[in-house]
Design an enzyme around this catalytic site. Structure first.
Site, PDB file in Angstrom:
ATOM      1  N   LYS A  42      -7.833   7.379  10.313  1.00 52.02           N
ATOM      2  CA  LYS A  42      -6.851   8.354   9.859  1.00 52.02           C
ATOM      3  C   LYS A  42      -6.368   8.128   8.517  1.00 52.02           C
ATOM      4  O   LYS A  42      -6.428   7.328   7.459  1.00 52.02           O
ATOM      5  CB  LYS A  42      -5.533   7.903  11.056  1.00 52.02           C
ATOM      6  CG  LYS A  42      -5.379   5.954  10.300  1.00 52.02           C
ATOM      7  CD  LYS A  42      -4.599   5.398  11.900  1.00 52.02           C
ATOM      8  CE  LYS A  42      -4.186   4.168  11.258  1.00 52.02           C
ATOM      9  NZ  LYS A  42      -3.073   2.915  11.996  1.00 52.02           N
ATOM     10  N   ARG A 139       6.233  -0.444  20.031  1.00 47.56           N
ATOM     11  CA  ARG A 139       6.220   0.945  19.617  1.00 47.56           C
ATOM     12  C   ARG A 139       5.527   1.591  21.270  1.00 47.56           C
ATOM     13  O   ARG A 139       6.664   2.523  21.610  1.00 47.56           O
ATOM     14  CB  ARG A 139       5.400   1.575  18.841  1.00 47.56           C
ATOM     15  CG  ARG A 139       5.656   0.095  17.277  1.00 47.56           C
ATOM     16  CD  ARG A 139       4.587   0.457  16.330  1.00 47.56           C
ATOM     17  NE  ARG A 139       3.253   0.443  16.212  1.00 47.56           N
ATOM     18  CZ  ARG A 139       2.304   0.512  15.547  1.00 47.56           C
ATOM     19  NH1 ARG A 139       2.419   0.064  14.283  1.00 47.56           N
ATOM     20  NH2 ARG A 139       0.665   0.911  15.652  1.00 47.56           N
ATOM     21  N   TYR A 272       9.471  -0.133 -19.659  1.00 47.73           N
ATOM     22  CA  TYR A 272      10.710   0.341 -19.143  1.00 47.73           C
ATOM     23  C   TYR A 272      11.660  -1.439 -19.088  1.00 47.73           C
ATOM     24  O   TYR A 272      10.816  -2.055 -18.136  1.00 47.73           O
ATOM     25  CB  TYR A 272      10.832   1.315 -18.428  1.00 47.73           C
ATOM     26  CG  TYR A 272      10.596   2.372 -17.929  1.00 47.73           C
ATOM     27  CD1 TYR A 272      11.277   3.033 -19.074  1.00 47.73           C
ATOM     28  CD2 TYR A 272       9.176   3.370 -17.906  1.00 47.73           C
ATOM     29  CE1 TYR A 272      10.943   4.922 -19.617  1.00 47.73           C
ATOM     30  CE2 TYR A 272       8.924   4.267 -17.551  1.00 47.73           C
ATOM     31  CZ  TYR A 272       9.204   5.171 -18.381  1.00 47.73           C
ATOM     32  OH  TYR A 272       9.183   6.557 -18.956  1.00 47.73           O
ATOM     33  N   MET A 319       5.049   5.754 -13.831  1.00 50.23           N
ATOM     34  CA  MET A 319       4.817   6.101 -13.424  1.00 50.23           C
ATOM     35  C   MET A 319       2.991   6.625 -13.754  1.00 50.23           C
ATOM     36  O   MET A 319       2.665   7.269 -12.546  1.00 50.23           O
ATOM     37  CB  MET A 319       5.075   7.906 -13.880  1.00 50.23           C
ATOM     38  CG  MET A 319       4.877   9.057 -12.637  1.00 50.23           C
ATOM     39  SD  MET A 319       5.555  10.545 -12.491  1.00 50.23           S
ATOM     40  CE  MET A 319       8.189   9.433 -12.184  1.00 50.23           C
TER      41      MET A 319
END
Length: 402
Positions: A42, A139, A272, A319
């Site tokens: 998956k 779940r 940053y 990023m």
């Protein structure tokens, strides 16, 4: 002109060693014997590439393949993979008709049963289903109090020729913490649920509940089939225990090349927020990988290896890039400059590990590999590693497989 054809090599690459995948499958299958092994592919095989990994896993002896979504299973069938495939997470928009037509096994927990039967009736082809009992994870899975009636409904549809109950399954909640008693409780509930189904007339092919940590630590959970995810990719499910200690070989190496190398004075802010400032004159190197490539923004301190040395990321991860502090001067603009040198974020033994990046980000190794984005090129090597060897990828050993 197709300008992409002029690009000589990947600027960022997740190199997947298929020999490591095969080794891990064989190793875990041997531990699980006589149970068979389902290779869980998956989420694009946890970011490794579902088709390539599925083929390698089947070649190594995986009897089944597992996906979360029907669409993932259909992609395997479209690629020509005929191995039994099971999909277990559905919505009202899931294409049960396509799954049945493609001979995909369908995990059902309750509401899906009617939708699967409706599709089977329209196709005039019986569905292959696995009934899921919720043994404590909370779940998916049929609640215990509804299990007997759920099994009865499935058997009634089986009598009509609309389905075949192939398996009974559940999922463990805390198998990665072997000392916790909840696993014992879940296994007992699973045995009781299987007994109820068998007494009602279910003639199943497989019972399955074990995931990677249970394969490694709970032989009483193996039953007929084990579902292996993380371990197939060569990573440890246990905090404090390495992949190597478990006989596993990490399959993915994430690498790029240094994009800039420059001398800076003491007090230079980095990235940053300027949360990091250099303590003394030093050299900074720019690693062109960031959170758009899947590296968590919060993973400051994560390790990067260049020239055999490991340097922590300093400042905030951006990023597209991150920065490492080399801790010395006299590097930039000399033959010793790091500019253009290979930078490895993680890989097999001898390189920084996925677990170190998970620790730096406060996450888990599952997330680190799965989130590596599509902007990072996947390439495949076959190191030909012996069964118990440690894979070491050399830069000139890469070969993209067809």
């Amino acid at each position: 002109m197709n300008y992409l054809e002029t690009v000589p090599a990947a600027e960022r690459s997740a190199v997947v060693d298929l020999a490591a995948i095969r080794h891990n499958v064989r190793h875990l299958a041997e531990i699980a014997k006589p149970a068979r092994l389902m290779a869980v592919v998956k989420a694009d095989a946890y970011g490794h590439g579902a088709l390539e990994v599925a083929r390698a896993a089947v070649d190594a002896g995986a009897s089944w393949l597992g996906t979360a979504h029907i669409s993932e299973a259909l992609a395997l069938r479209t690629a020509g993979i005929s191995t039994p495939v099971m999909a277990w997470l559905h919505t009202s928009d899931s294409d049960f008709s396509a799954a049945i037509a493609a001979n995909i096994d369908i995990g059902v927990s309750g509401w899906e049963l009617e939708a699967v039967v409706a599709a089977a009736r329209d196709l005039e082809v019986p569905a292959r289903v696995h009934l899921k009992i919720d043994t404590g994870l909370g779940r998916n899975g049929c609640p215990e109090e509804l299990w007997e009636s759920f099994v009865g409904a499935a058997l009634a549809y089986q009598e009509e020729g609309l389905l075949r109950v192939v398996g009974i399954f559940s999922h463990l909640a805390v198998a990665d913490e072997p000392r916790r008693m909840e696993t014992d409780e879940q296994l007992q509930k699973f045995r009781e649920a299987v007994a109820v189904a068998e007494d009602a007339g279910v003639d199943h092919e497989v019972r399955h509940i074990a995931n990677t940590p249970a394969v490694l630590s709970r032989p009483d959970s193996h039953f007929d089939l084990v579902r292996v995810g993380l371990g197939m990719y060569g990573l440890s499910p246990f905090p404090g225990q390495s992949a190597e200690e478990l006989g596993l070989i990490p399959a993915m190496t994430l690498k790029t090349t240094i994009a800039n190398c420059k001398e800076v004075p003491a007090g230079q802010g980095v990235s940053y927020g300027l949360h990091y400032r250099t303590a003394e004159p030093t050299t900074l190197a720019l690693v062109p990988v960031g959170y758009a490539d899947g590296i968590p923004r919060v993973a400051t301190g994560g390790p990067v290896m260049v020239n055999g040395e490991v340097f922590p990321v300093v400042g905030r991860i951006a990023m597209d890039q991150m920065v490492i502090d080399l801790g010395r001067t006299g590097v930039a603009g000399t033959p010793d400059s790091f500019l253009g040198r290979e930078a490895v974020l993680f890989g097999p033994a001898g390189f920084p590990s996925v677990d170190e990046w998970a620790q730096a980000s406060g996450s888990i190794n599952y997330e680190i590999i799965t989130r590596i984005s599509g902007r990072v090129t996947r390439s495949y090597v076959d190191s030909g590693a012996a069964a118990d060897a440690v894979v070491a990828l050399e830069p000139d050993s890469e070969a993209v497989l067809p």
